[in-house]
Design a protein around this motif. Structure first.
Motif, PDB file in Angstrom:
ATOM      1  N   LYS A  89     -16.294  23.212  28.212  1.00  0.00           N
ATOM      2  CA  LYS A  89     -16.286  22.421  29.439  1.00  0.00           C
ATOM      3  C   LYS A  89     -16.901  21.046  29.247  1.00  0.00           C
ATOM      4  N   TYR A 765      -6.389  17.309  37.315  1.00  0.00           N
ATOM      5  CA  TYR A 765      -6.603  17.632  35.913  1.00  0.00           C
ATOM      6  C   TYR A 765      -8.020  18.182  35.710  1.00  0.00           C
ATOM      7  N   ARG A 769      -9.476  22.315  34.736  1.00  0.00           N
ATOM      8  CA  ARG A 769     -10.472  22.726  33.740  1.00  0.00           C
ATOM      9  C   ARG A 769     -11.630  23.478  34.386  1.00  0.00           C
ATOM     10  N   SER A 772     -10.596  26.962  35.211  1.00  0.00           N
ATOM     11  CA  SER A 772     -10.478  27.748  33.978  1.00  0.00           C
ATOM     12  C   SER A 772     -11.834  28.229  33.498  1.00  0.00           C
ATOM     13  N   GLN A 790      -6.775  30.951  31.898  1.00  0.00           N
ATOM     14  CA  GLN A 790      -6.845  29.514  32.069  1.00  0.00           C
ATOM     15  C   GLN A 790      -6.009  29.064  33.258  1.00  0.00           C
ATOM     16  N   SER A 792      -3.768  25.552  34.105  1.00  0.00           N
ATOM     17  CA  SER A 792      -3.228  24.329  33.502  1.00  0.00           C
ATOM     18  C   SER A 792      -2.572  23.486  34.581  1.00  0.00           C
ATOM     19  N   TYR A 836     -18.500  18.263  33.201  1.00  0.00           N
ATOM     20  CA  TYR A 836     -17.085  18.608  33.322  1.00  0.00           C
ATOM     21  C   TYR A 836     -16.210  17.408  32.962  1.00  0.00           C
ATOM     22  N   ALA A 840     -13.363  16.977  30.067  1.00  0.00           N
ATOM     23  CA  ALA A 840     -12.003  16.704  30.512  1.00  0.00           C
ATOM     24  C   ALA A 840     -11.458  15.416  29.902  1.00  0.00           C
TER      25      ALA A 840
END
Length: 925
Positions: A89, A765, A769, A772, A790, A792, A836, A840
């Protein structure tokens, strides 16, 4: 650093410049513990680290696999149980993993950022030397095994590793491989399943687990590998001061003992009710000598590529014809003390399986007497050397390097021997004329003291057998560590003679990459599977210029890789608009470009399709490959099938890559004798449609000189031989009906997917993450016991959630549907949100290897995605606030509540959730 120099508790033992890594390989030893350290000192900015331990199993409880999982669930300094997921992460790392091999376990990572490198190294070292699992039994139970009771049901065994290995052993291929190890190594540790056999895993106690840790996870039994441009002295000082310098020397584990000569036969029955009737599986295995003889191992790879690498290769062709079967496979099990070679057949009958050893011996003897053609061997050498130089695959070069070196260390082989190859290949070319390879063939197949036969046969019903210190959070990077966005490489677009040329401005180290994109958007949907089949046949059929045997030699001699396939591209401005392309990719060394263009032209325009036997064989092979994919990677097929319900791109992909294509191949196979003439006519129609410049786009990656040569070569080719037709329309297809379906496959675990349409913004986006690594990780993996999960968020606005090797179906669907509740209750501190974002943006900015980057840039052009779109997504990601993320709750609620569900998996679990599905289909008997 020089030999004999002592640096912060480490002594330099050996040093050598190695061309293959463009730097020095330095071997060092930690003086007080004996820990081995290997440094690859070059200018690669992608820095890699690995720490590994020899881990020699004494049973099939999977103790080292469970240890690998468990040590990353918190440590003395970093007690958070979600250490590993937090690494993914919050870090800028391009690669973070842990891997259990048959005789060693490794913990590698790769990152460009120096501070990130130091942070990750400290987390890894603290995890392996000070893990919390030594005092927290719950970690062992979560990652290994425990009893679980739900809703008044009988207790069931659950656990991440337990479920992972249930998934592994849902494949007869895995069972066959396990039996090969037992047959070849009846007296050594290789007879055990290092990952753990599901029925044996529950025999491991927590106390035994702790004893294994104390025996094998110590400094004297470890190897540390450093790769890339870094301040090594700073690293040595830290490693010695904080870790190794505080430890005592102990006895390191020795490599696995050598197996004495063995010849034998193993036969195992499998449950036809559980796996379906897949016929008989058979293999013949042959020892390849010692791991540390890398020159001989390289020669074996060349030999097998020459005689078994293609259907027309001399030994493979002879085996197929003699046995009367459509397919035969080989693989080399390297990376163990005594590597072996296996030749196997599947889905056959007892009589044919029983003939395998005899026919292999006959074919090997024939080739030893007749000799192997020089051009066949030289083409195999060229092909393998290309692969070594290109360093293909998706992993960073540094990761491949440290994994190879650690694998050699585990066997007692030096690092230079694992990396150097140029001199070996030069020598191999001189040995071709000396019948070296015929002698190697004889030694391997006709004069081998180590060989075994293994058979798997179906049985209607199988009886059950029981076969106090300060703690810290993860090191945090700061806002300053969000490095400036790298300048995107440029795509130069040029038009000539009705063809669009894309010149991708990225370095390629002397390799030329070329891709041809033929627009087939106006193809009727029912014709798309034929186009896919045509793509799979290219290179497997003779041409008007070469026989199939000659074509194989030409490809191996002059090309690196060549493949054709179908790809769908959704327009960036309107997801209803999709282009369907027939793609041909070819790579080669730049000096071989003239041959490569000529061969590409020949494959496309001159392939002879009137070959019903080869077509039938390809259909069977494609179905077998899909069946293997359903069992081992069902999450991808489930997500792809779900997408066919809600977006045109998904419908297109399903016809050429998914369950619909599998069913199409089944129909062709069932009626092939009666329909073969019509099948060939359909394929020829596809070939004729492609042999024109209907919106042809040609992409090239390489030097300017090579690009100029490429333009000149294509201008004189048939790629430019016909006039451009009108601009094609968009691909038209019907979406699949319904909102949920399940497919039963012979598997102990399941793969669950939820898909739908969302948006593609920076906030989305980032949210993907977060879902997930926070919500799904907790619900699906930690609580549910699935191996992976996950969410996506794709540029085509498709959102998906999926689980991998999942013991649940109903529970997982409910968790997917409830994701918006998690978002409603989301509370983030400023640092956590920043963490995060760091992970990302690192993923978003990541620069892949040349081939992958070139394909990505092609996709940007074909999707008409402008750079400012990507810049806007990145900006939105960085500026997203907690409120912005919570404002996506309605979108998440709509996706989770209305999305399409698709499951591939276990019959019992699907039947428990039958009320969730519009349709349940038995996909594989």
């Amino acid at each position: 650093m020089e030999i004999g120099e002592k640096i912060y508790g480490f002594e330099v033992k050996e040093k050598k410049y190695v061309r293959e890594v463009e730097g020095d390989i330095i071997q060092m030893e930690h003086l007080s513990t004996g820990a081995q350290v290997i440094v690859i000192d070059n200018q690669d900015v992608k820095k890699s680290f690995l720490i590994g331990f020899r881990t020699i199993p004494k049973d099939s409880t999977g103790v080292f696999h469970i240890l690998e999982h468990s040590v990353l669930n918190g440590s003395r300094k970093y007690p958070d149980k979600d250490t590993f997921v937090n690494l993914m992460k919050h870090s800028m790392a391009e690669f973070v993993n842990a891997i259990t091999y048959p005789d060693h376990t490794v913990y590698p990572f790769c990152t460009e950022n120096e501070k990130d490198f130091m942070n990750l190294m400290d987390v890894y070292l603290n995890a392996v030397f000070c893990p919390n699992v030594l005092t927290d039994k719950e970690i062992f139970e979560q990652e290994g095994w425990h009893f679980q009771c739900e809703d008044g049901k009988a207790p069931e065994i659950n656990g991440v590793v337990y479920n992972e290995m249930k998934g592994v052993f849902s494949s007869l291929d895995s069972i066959l491989e396990d039996e090969m190890f037992k047959a070849m190594f009846p007296e050594t540790a290789y007879r055990f399943v290092s990952g753990g056999f599901p029925d044996t895993i529950p025999a491991l106690s927590y106390e035994e687990f702790l004893e294994y840790y104390r025996t094998f996870y110590n400094a004297s039994n470890c190897c540390i590998v450093l790769y890339g441009r870094m301040n090594t002295e700073q690293l040595f000082e830290y490693i010695d001061k904080v870790y190794l310098g505080k430890m005592k020397r102990s006895e390191p584990a020795k490599p696995v003992m050598r197996q004495k000569p063995v010849k034998g036969i193993r036969k195992k029955l499998y449950d036809k009710d559980k796996f379906g009737d897949q016929g008989v599986f058979a293999s013949c295995t042959y020892s390849l000598g010692d791991f540390d003889n890398r020159e001989r191992m390289n020669a074996v790879y060349i030999l097998m590529q020459a005689i078994m690498g293609e259907d027309e290769a001399p030994m493979k062709k002879g085996l197929i014809q003699s046995l009367g079967i459509p397919e035969i496979q080989y693989f080399i099990m390297d990376g163990i003390r005594q590597p072996y070679l296996a030749i196997k057949i599947k889905n056959t009958d007892k009589e044919t399986a029983g003939q395998l050893k005899t026919v292999i011996t006959e074919q090997a003897d024939r080739l030893c007497r007749e000799g192997i053609k020089e051009e066949v061997l030289i083409s195999a050498i060229n092909r393998l050397e290309f692969w070594m130089r290109e360093k293909g695959g998706n992993q960073p070069e540094g990761i491949e390097c440290v994994l190879d070196i650690a694998g050699g260390w585990a066997q007692g082989t030096g690092p230079c021997e694992m990396i150097e190859f140029e001199e070996t290949y030069r020598k191999m070319r001189t040995l071709v004329k000396e019948r070296y390879f015929e002698a190697l063939l004889r030694e391997t197949f006709l004069e081998n003291d180590y060989e075994a036969e293994v058979f798997l046969e179906p049985l209607e019903k199988v009886e059950e057998k029981k076969q106090k210190e300060e703690t810290e959070d993860l090191p945090a990077l700061s806002v300053d560590d969000l490095f400036q966005k790298k300048e995107e490489p440029l795509t130069r677009v040029e038009e000539e003679e009705g063809i669009t040329y894309l010149k991708q401005e990225i370095p390629s180290k002397g390799v030329a990459y070329q891709s041809c994109y033929f627009d087939i958007s106006e193809l009727e949907p029912e014709k798309v599977p034929y186009a896919k089949l045509f793509s799979e046949l290219l290179g497997s059929l003779p041409t008007r210029t070469h026989s199939l045997e000659e074509l194989v030699i030409e490809k191996n001699m002059w090309l690196g890789n060549a493949r054709a396939y179908l790809e769908a591209y959704t327009n960036a401005d309107d997801i209803r608009h999709v282009r369907l392309k027939f793609v041909m990719d070819i790579s080669c060394l730049e000096q071989n470009l003239p041959r490569a263009v000529k061969l590409g032209e020949e494959l496309l325009y001159d392939t002879i399709l009137e070959q019903p036997e080869i077509i039938l064989k390809r259909i069977r092979q494609s179905r077998m490959e899909l069946e293997r994919g359903f069992v081992t990677s069902g999450n991808s097929y489930a997500a792809g099938r779900a997408a066919a319900h809600y977006m045109p791109e998904g419908a297109a992909r399903e016809r050429c890559n998914g369950i619909l294509y599998y069913q199409f191949l089944g129909k062709l196979l069932k009626n092939f004798d009666a329909d073969q003439g019509q099948i060939i006519r359909e394929l020829k129609e596809i070939q004729e449609k492609l042999c024109r410049k209907s919106d042809l786009v040609m992409s090239f990656t390489g030097t300017e000189k090579a690009y100029a040569d490429f333009r000149q070569l294509t201008a004189a080719s048939r790629f430019c031989g016909s006039a451009r037709e009108r601009e094609p329309g968009w691909y038209q297809d019907n979406l699949l009906p319904g909102k949920s379906e399940a497919f039963i496959i012979p598997s102990e675990v399941s793969y669950v997917a939820l898909g739908g349409i969302g948006e593609y913004t920076g906030e989305d986006y980032l949210l993907g993450r977060m879902v997930s690594f926070d919500y799904l990780w907790a619900k699906i993996r930690a609580e549910g016991g699935a191996y992976g999960c996950q969410m996506s968020v794709f540029p085509n606005q498709s959102w998906t959630m999926s689980s991998y090797r999942d013991p649940n179906v109903k529970r997982t669907i409910e968790a997917f549907r409830s994701a918006s509740r998690w978002l409603k209750d989301l509370e983030l501190g400023e640092q956590e949100l920043l963490n995060y974002k760091i992970g990302a943006v690192a993923g978003y900015d990541r620069t892949p290897k040349t081939y992958v980057q070139a394909k990505r840039m092609d996709s940007w052009y074909l999707r008409q995605e402008e750079p400012q779109v990507r810049a806007k997504v990145r900006e939105g990601l960085l500026k997203a606030s907690e409120e912005d993320l919570k404002n996506r709750r309605q979108a998440m609620e709509r996706f989770a509540g209305e999305g399409t569900v698709c499951v591939l998996g276990n019959r019992a679990r699907i039947e428990e959730a039958a009320g969730q599905f519009d349709n349940v289909t038995v996909l594989m008997e």
